[in-house]
Scaffold this motif. Sequence first.
Motif, mmCIF file in Angstrom:
data_model
loop_
_atom_site.group_PDB
_atom_site.id
_atom_site.type_symbol
_atom_site.label_atom_id
_atom_site.label_comp_id
_atom_site.label_asym_id
_atom_site.label_seq_id
_atom_site.Cartn_x
_atom_site.Cartn_y
_atom_site.Cartn_z
ATOM 1 N N TYR A 1 0.855 -1.187 0.000
ATOM 2 C CA TYR A 1 0.000 0.000 0.000
ATOM 3 C C TYR A 1 0.898 1.247 0.000
ATOM 4 O O TYR A 1 1.165 1.824 1.043
ATOM 5 N N LEU A 2 1.332 1.639 -1.183
ATOM 6 C CA LEU A 2 2.309 2.724 -1.317
ATOM 7 C C LEU A 2 1.838 4.045 -0.722
ATOM 8 O O LEU A 2 2.646 4.859 -0.298
ATOM 9 N N ASN A 3 0.540 4.271 -0.694
ATOM 10 C CA ASN A 3 0.006 5.550 -0.223
ATOM 11 C C ASN A 3 -0.495 5.507 1.216
ATOM 12 O O ASN A 3 -1.254 6.369 1.630
ATOM 13 N N HIS A 4 -0.078 4.508 1.978
ATOM 14 C CA HIS A 4 -0.502 4.384 3.380
ATOM 15 C C HIS A 4 0.369 5.309 4.226
ATOM 16 O O HIS A 4 1.460 4.952 4.675
ATOM 17 N N LEU A 5 -0.129 6.523 4.446
ATOM 18 C CA LEU A 5 0.646 7.569 5.100
ATOM 19 C C LEU A 5 1.094 7.187 6.505
ATOM 20 O O LEU A 5 2.256 7.374 6.878
ATOM 21 N N SER A 6 0.203 6.626 7.297
ATOM 22 C CA SER A 6 0.546 6.256 8.679
ATOM 23 C C SER A 6 1.675 5.235 8.732
ATOM 24 O O SER A 6 2.551 5.312 9.596
ATOM 25 N N ALA A 7 1.665 4.295 7.807
ATOM 26 C CA ALA A 7 2.721 3.280 7.785
ATOM 27 C C ALA A 7 4.077 3.918 7.498
ATOM 28 O O ALA A 7 5.083 3.548 8.100
ATOM 29 N N HIS A 8 4.116 4.885 6.584
ATOM 30 C CA HIS A 8 5.367 5.573 6.280
ATOM 31 C C HIS A 8 5.859 6.368 7.490
ATOM 32 O O HIS A 8 7.057 6.381 7.792
#
Length: 67
Positions: free
Chosen positions: A19-26
């Motif tokens: 999920y490239l756009n998973h902000l929280s994970a980044h």
Amino acid sequence: MNGQYEEAIAAFKSVVTCYLNHLSAHILLAALHSELGQIAEAHAAAGHELILVQAFALHLKFRATKL
């Protein structure tokens, strides 16, 4: 304790790969790298986060002009 950080990093890397756009994970991935003193890796994860935030801000700005 270090092993738990490494396990968490592996898990979050898996999430951001799928999920490239998973902000929280980044954000959490950057924080984990930072906790371990892995500054280059933290910057890389945070850099992607900044790109996502900027893209989201542009999206909101575009939507606001359409209303």
